[in-house]
Design a protein around this motif. Structure first.
Motif, PDB file in Angstrom:
ATOM      1  N   TRP A 130       0.863  -1.186   0.000  1.00 23.12           N
ATOM      2  CA  TRP A 130       0.000   0.000   0.000  1.00 23.12           C
ATOM      3  C   TRP A 130       0.898   1.234   0.000  1.00 23.12           C
ATOM      4  N   PHE A 131       0.700   2.110  -0.971  1.00 24.90           N
ATOM      5  CA  PHE A 131       1.390   3.392  -0.992  1.00 24.90           C
ATOM      6  C   PHE A 131       0.357   4.460  -0.638  1.00 24.90           C
ATOM      7  N   VAL A 132       0.556   5.119   0.496  1.00 23.62           N
ATOM      8  CA  VAL A 132      -0.426   6.079   0.999  1.00 23.62           C
ATOM      9  C   VAL A 132       0.154   7.491   0.911  1.00 23.62           C
ATOM     10  N   THR A 133      -0.574   8.365   0.227  1.00 24.14           N
ATOM     11  CA  THR A 133      -0.205   9.770   0.143  1.00 24.14           C
ATOM     12  C   THR A 133      -1.319  10.609   0.751  1.00 24.14           C
ATOM     13  N   ARG A 134      -1.082  11.894   0.850  1.00 21.99           N
ATOM     14  CA  ARG A 134      -2.111  12.783   1.410  1.00 21.99           C
ATOM     15  C   ARG A 134      -2.139  14.077   0.600  1.00 21.99           C
ATOM     16  N   GLY A 135      -3.248  14.290  -0.094  1.00 19.57           N
ATOM     17  CA  GLY A 135      -3.398  15.513  -0.874  1.00 19.57           C
ATOM     18  C   GLY A 135      -2.542  15.547  -2.116  1.00 19.57           C
ATOM     19  N   ALA A 136      -2.187  14.373  -2.655  1.00 19.65           N
ATOM     20  CA  ALA A 136      -1.317  14.326  -3.828  1.00 19.65           C
ATOM     21  C   ALA A 136      -2.076  14.167  -5.135  1.00 19.65           C
ATOM     22  N   GLN A 137      -3.378  13.940  -5.059  1.00 17.56           N
ATOM     23  CA  GLN A 137      -4.161  13.699  -6.271  1.00 17.56           C
ATOM     24  C   GLN A 137      -5.255  14.755  -6.412  1.00 17.56           C
ATOM     25  N   LEU A 192      -2.727   2.269  -4.498  1.00 16.48           N
ATOM     26  CA  LEU A 192      -2.333   3.650  -4.239  1.00 16.48           C
ATOM     27  C   LEU A 192      -3.521   4.368  -3.611  1.00 16.48           C
ATOM     28  N   VAL A 193      -3.343   4.852  -2.400  1.00 11.92           N
ATOM     29  CA  VAL A 193      -4.431   5.490  -1.661  1.00 11.92           C
ATOM     30  C   VAL A 193      -4.018   6.905  -1.299  1.00 11.92           C
ATOM     31  N   ASP A 194      -4.837   7.868  -1.677  1.00 12.71           N
ATOM     32  CA  ASP A 194      -4.571   9.272  -1.371  1.00 12.71           C
ATOM     33  C   ASP A 194      -5.623   9.774  -0.396  1.00 12.71           C
ATOM     34  N   LEU A 195      -5.182  10.224   0.772  1.00 16.17           N
ATOM     35  CA  LEU A 195      -6.090  10.713   1.804  1.00 16.17           C
ATOM     36  C   LEU A 195      -6.313  12.209   1.637  1.00 16.17           C
ATOM     37  N   GLY A 196      -7.426  12.688   2.181  1.00 15.83           N
ATOM     38  CA  GLY A 196      -7.789  14.093   2.015  1.00 15.83           C
ATOM     39  C   GLY A 196      -6.918  15.019   2.824  1.00 15.83           C
ATOM     40  N   PRO A 197      -6.431  16.100   2.232  1.00 17.95           N
ATOM     41  CA  PRO A 197      -5.573  17.029   2.970  1.00 17.95           C
ATOM     42  C   PRO A 197      -6.296  17.752   4.090  1.00 17.95           C
ATOM     43  N   ALA A 198      -7.626  17.886   3.966  1.00 15.13           N
ATOM     44  CA  ALA A 198      -8.378  18.597   4.989  1.00 15.13           C
ATOM     45  C   ALA A 198      -9.027  17.657   6.004  1.00 15.13           C
ATOM     46  N   ASP A 199      -8.877  16.348   5.818  1.00 17.52           N
ATOM     47  CA  ASP A 199      -9.512  15.384   6.721  1.00 17.52           C
ATOM     48  C   ASP A 199      -8.697  15.228   7.995  1.00 17.52           C
ATOM     49  N   ASP A 200      -9.394  15.174   9.124  1.00 17.17           N
ATOM     50  CA  ASP A 200      -8.663  14.972  10.375  1.00 17.17           C
ATOM     51  C   ASP A 200      -8.234  13.510  10.486  1.00 17.17           C
ATOM     52  N   ALA A 201      -7.484  13.233  11.543  1.00 17.23           N
ATOM     53  CA  ALA A 201      -6.886  11.905  11.687  1.00 17.23           C
ATOM     54  C   ALA A 201      -7.940  10.805  11.762  1.00 17.23           C
ATOM     55  N   ALA A 202      -9.053  11.091  12.439  1.00 16.93           N
ATOM     56  CA  ALA A 202     -10.091  10.066  12.593  1.00 16.93           C
ATOM     57  C   ALA A 202     -10.727   9.726  11.246  1.00 16.93           C
ATOM     58  N   VAL A 203     -11.028  10.759  10.441  1.00 22.48           N
ATOM     59  CA  VAL A 203     -11.634  10.526   9.124  1.00 22.48           C
ATOM     60  C   VAL A 203     -10.659   9.765   8.230  1.00 22.48           C
ATOM     61  N   ALA A 204      -9.378  10.168   8.267  1.00 25.97           N
ATOM     62  CA  ALA A 204      -8.368   9.492   7.450  1.00 25.97           C
ATOM     63  C   ALA A 204      -8.209   8.036   7.875  1.00 25.97           C
ATOM     64  N   ALA A 205      -8.239   7.791   9.184  1.00 22.28           N
ATOM     65  CA  ALA A 205      -8.086   6.426   9.680  1.00 22.28           C
ATOM     66  C   ALA A 205      -9.258   5.550   9.249  1.00 22.28           C
ATOM     67  N   ARG A 206     -10.464   6.095   9.319  1.00 23.68           N
ATOM     68  CA  ARG A 206     -11.631   5.327   8.883  1.00 23.68           C
ATOM     69  C   ARG A 206     -11.537   4.999   7.395  1.00 23.68           C
ATOM     70  N   ALA A 207     -11.026   5.948   6.614  1.00 29.32           N
ATOM     71  CA  ALA A 207     -10.869   5.701   5.179  1.00 29.32           C
ATOM     72  C   ALA A 207      -9.896   4.554   4.935  1.00 29.32           C
ATOM     73  N   LEU A 208      -8.790   4.543   5.653  1.00 27.86           N
ATOM     74  CA  LEU A 208      -7.809   3.478   5.472  1.00 27.86           C
ATOM     75  C   LEU A 208      -8.377   2.127   5.888  1.00 27.86           C
ATOM     76  N   VAL A 209      -9.089   2.100   7.007  1.00 34.22           N
ATOM     77  CA  VAL A 209      -9.693   0.845   7.460  1.00 34.22           C
ATOM     78  C   VAL A 209     -10.667   0.327   6.404  1.00 34.22           C
ATOM     79  N   HIS A 210     -11.475   1.227   5.850  1.00 37.20           N
ATOM     80  CA  HIS A 210     -12.407   0.825   4.799  1.00 37.20           C
ATOM     81  C   HIS A 210     -11.646   0.274   3.608  1.00 37.20           C
TER      82      HIS A 210
END
Length: 837
Positions: free
Chosen positions: A27-34, A68-86
């Motif tokens: 898993w390659f995880v980025t944040r706000g890269a897409q 490849l998973v890109d997390l939201g730059p404005a999402d807090d840690a809890a929202v980002a964590a839920r996204a990864l778990v999903h």
């Protein structure tokens, strides 16, 4: 590139791990890269080389099932964590995913066709060109179009408004799908309500002023600008957003007109509000509760029914069955109710009429049965009932709308009227918004948004883009040979007269000298010099020289490149950096050094490799991925930026000089494009103004089969499906010719394959995920989607299927059989799928 170096070391160790055991998933995880949807946050371009590296890994080592998973730059840690778990639990084949605010987005490559025709709505607003949303072809939401309009100066009693938000109503969806009555006065207009800023006022207008925030109504409100009677605009409270303002007009005007003016509702009465979780239903529920009525509401899903309970509706029923009638009579001990606000169709109407007690009032706001001439039994009217058919399209115009809006404004000041809950979509994503409403996923309102401030900045940027001016200088890095030199000649042919051409080695080759002389013979002022874009000091010195000896710099074309091809297992950090240095570091230096300059264009030469993830080019792909992100980054800063992704250039440059590479591409059926085709594509992209565009003749069906598991990636499903259709001679006339020439068994196969493709398009999925024997309802298709499918079938096959053949219980096989019957063919094989399926 640190993230890519770390990934490279990890992958190489996994490749060289001891034999035995299953390969781990990576898993390659980025944040706000897409870049995602309407998200306008700055991109973190430094993370994007990892995405390019991952795309190559998908092809070279599919055993790692890289995602490849890109997390939201404005999402807090809890929202980002839920996204990864999903994502960890996701069982689909998606290999590139982005999460924003708890919403999952997947990556798709789409074709930009008909660049000179009116813009598909999905491609967004045309910057400084005023436009209005129009229906391209009824029944097909993808055919919604943004068409240019002339801004009309206000008459004495009118105002012009720059629209910042427009409400979506269900009748807009009905119009787009072609199921709205054609003789209705508003059949061809989309949008009835808006919120925005007054930009001009007529000479007789005193109540409104330029710069005032307003909300109001008019037909055709889905536009960048509307000119309307001042009486249908009301001031928007300072504490209310444009989106909130756009939720108010139509729903409250409809509810107020129905309940207050026609039904004359009284405290203590009972009112049944059908579809109470929708826009009008929500507004009517609020007005009725505020007036002291006992509210009964219906809704189509458990979540919506719970929402109604949460806002104080104690009697909630299912709108998708007729059981509500018996249940309401039971709750009221056989007494019934006083008022029905109806938007349901068919048998729900007589069942609702039967609920009304003495002097009851039935308020019809639906359209289908009115314009369809549905018969209604008069028996319930023995209770002295009143029946009102309300057509707000006829009342949303002066002089009717003004007084009604004044009433709503007064109630807004008393806090009786409040904005509805809403889901917003950028104006350019109207097809997605309409589908969201058609599927009944929303609570309250759906709102389309327009960032007028951004449009103004983009308009100023566009006004400065004088393409290829004769009084300005254009810098081309890597411009002394190959495609860079061809680009220079193209600029000259289009009017440029001052060029700066650079390379790391300078004008030392015969190709460089010949090219410079050819340009100078045309009267072009050419500064040719040795300069390394990856060196900050070289870039600073070069710009100083331009300022000293040349006209002002108007454009940068960054074509410098280096190759160091190798499989991932053979790369190290040094070889990984070789393409990165001239391409990525060079582009970044030029970007930083020119930030204070007013440029007309900033172009980087990227590659198709960034899209397909060429095996043996992980370093090169990573560098090009950065160029693509830099263009997106610049555009979000309202700076010129275009990343030109090019197919391999077959007649100039590195690939043309390398016979081994040419032979390899030939074995893959990958023929590439000429420099002239690439530059023609550049002109079209420059005129069309996307941040990133691919110019290619790539055959997605034939070529991709030699490039690893590319064809299996969902990212390419749409272009592969389009090309498959083209390969099957898919054009409307052509498919009919194929049917005419086919045997009965072949006709069955042709129609079944066609239906799978069209259903997959409507559902935004792959034909491979669909069962030919599953009912349409089980694969996610609702009645409105079936309308869109019917329009596609009629358009492409030239036949109209009976409506019952596209019911919820229909399957691909039963529809195929019906189509064969219309063709006069006994469906001998249509009852069973082919073995390959």
């Amino acid at each position: 590139t640190i993230g890519s170096h770390t990934a490279l070391r990890l992958v190489r160790r996994l490749i060289n791990r001891p034999a035995g055991g299953a390969a781990p998933q990576l898993w390659f995880v980025t944040r706000g890269a897409q870049p995602v949807g309407g998200d306008d946050h700055p991109l973190v371009a430094a993370q994007t080389p990892l995405i390019g590296f991952g795309r190559v890994l998908l092809n070279e080592h599919p055993e790692f099932r890289c995602r490849l998973v890109d997390l939201g730059p404005a999402d807090d840690a809890a929202v980002a964590a839920r996204a990864l778990v999903h994502e960890f639990d996701a069982a689909d084949r998606e290999d590139q995913v982005a999460w924003r605010g708890g919403v999952r987005y997947v990556h798709r490559l789409t074709r930009m066709s008909n660049l000179d025709s009116p813009r598909p709505a999905e491609r967004g607003l045309a910057s400084d060109v005023p436009c209005r949303l129009q229906i391209g072809r009824h029944g097909m939401l993808d055919q919604l179009r943004l068409r240019p309009i002339e801004r009309r100066a206000p008459e004495p009693h009118e105002v012009e408004v720059a629209v910042c938000a427009a409400g979506v109503n269900f009748r807009d969806v009905m119009k787009a799908l072609g199921i709205y009555p054609g003789d209705a006065p508003d059949a061809d207009s989309l949008g009835d309500e808006f919120a925005g800023v007054v930009t001009r006022v007529g000479s007789a207008v005193t109540a409104r002023r330029v710069g005032e925030r307003v909300f109001g109504v008019c037909l055709g409100a889905m536009a960048t600008h509307v000119t309307v009677d001042a009486g249908v605009c009301m001031p928007l409270p300072d504490d209310m957003s444009f989106e909130e303002g756009a939720t108010i007009p139509v729903v409250y005007l409809t509810a107020y007109r129905a309940l207050n003016q026609l039904a004359r509702m009284q405290p203590g009465e009972r009112v049944l509000v059908h579809s109470a979780a929708g826009g009008v239903g929500h507004a009517a529920t609020r007005l009725a509760l505020q007036a002291g009525l006992e509210v009964f509401g219906t809704a189509g899903s458990p979540a919506k029914r719970q929402m109604l309970r949460n806002i104080g509706v104690h009697h909630v029923f299912n709108s998708r069955t007729l059981d509500f009638a018996d249940e309401i009579m039971a709750v009221t001990k056989g007494e019934g109710i006083d008022i029905v606000l109806n938007s349901l169709a068919g048998d729900a109407i007589p069942r609702s009429l039967e609920l009304l007690r003495l002097n009851g009032r039935f308020l019809e706001i639906g359209k289908r049965d009115i314009y369809g001439g549905t018969a209604v039994s008069l028996k319930p009217f023995r209770n002295s009932l009143a029946y009102f058919a309300i057509d707000m399209a006829r009342e949303l115009v002066p002089p009717h709308a003004g007084p009604l809006l004044e009433e709503i404004r007064t109630l807004l000041g008393r806090d009786v009227v409040r904005p509805l809950p809403f889901q917003s979509f950028p104006f350019g994503e109207v097809a997605a918004a309409f589908r969201y409403m058609a599927q009944g996923k929303h609570n309250g309102k759906i709102v389309l948004t327009i960032d007028q401030t951004a449009l103004a900045r983009r308009s100023a940027y566009n006004a400065s883009r004088g393409a290829f001016r004769g009084d300005a200088t254009y810098l081309i890095t890597g411009g002394l040979r190959g495609f860079g030199l061809a680009f220079a000649e193209h600029l000259v042919a289009r009017g440029a007269r001052h060029l700066v051409l650079t390379s790391q080695s300078g004008p030392t080759s015969e190709e460089s000298q010949t090219g410079i002389e050819r340009l100078r013979s045309q009267g072009v002022n050419v500064l040719a010099c040795k300069s390394d874009a990856a060196s900050e000091s070289d870039v600073s010195a070069l710009l100083a020289e331009i300022d000293r000896t040349m006209p002002p710099l108007a454009g940068v074309i960054h074509a410098a490149t280096t190759y160091a091809d190798a499989l991932i297992r053979d790369l190290d950090t040094t070889s990984f950096e070789r393409p990165m240095i001239p391409k990525a570091y060079g582009a970044w230096n030029l970007h930083r050094a020119t930030l204070g300059r007013r440029l007309d264009l900033f172009v980087t030469i990227s590659s198709i490799s960034a899209v397909v993830g060429n095996t043996g080019q992980a370093n090169y792909v990573a560098a090009n991925a950065f160029l693509d992100a830099l263009a997106e980054t610049r555009r979000r800063q309202y700076l010129p930026g275009l990343s030109l992704q090019l197919d391999r250039i077959r007649d100039v440059g590195h690939v043309a000089r390398d016979q081994a590479l040419t032979d390899r591409f030939a074995r893959l059926n990958w023929w590439g494009i000429s420099a002239a085709q690439a530059l023609e594509g550049f002109d079209r992209l420059l005129a069309n103004d996307p941040p990133v565009g691919l110019v290619t003749s790539f055959n997605w069906m034939k070529t991709s089969s030699g490039l690893g598991p590319l064809l299996a990636s969902p990212r390419f499903e749409q272009v592969v499906r389009e090309e498959s259709a083209a390969g099957d001679d898919e054009g409307s006339a052509a498919i009919r010719r194929r049917l005419d020439a086919a045997s009965p068994d072949q006709k069955s196969d042709i129609i079944r394959t066609f239906l799978l493709r069209e259903i997959a398009d409507v559902l935004r999925t792959s034909p491979r995920k669909l069962s030919v024997e599953a009912p349409l309802k089980d694969i996610g298709m609702d009645s409105l989607m079936a309308v869109e499918l019917m329009a596609r079938v009629e358009s492409k096959l030239g036949m109209t299927l009976p409506a019952q053949q596209l019911s919820a219980e229909s399957t691909v096989m039963t529809i195929t059989a019906a189509a064969l019957t219309l063709l006069g063919v006994a469906p001998t094989r249509a009852a069973a799928p082919a073995a390959k399926e």
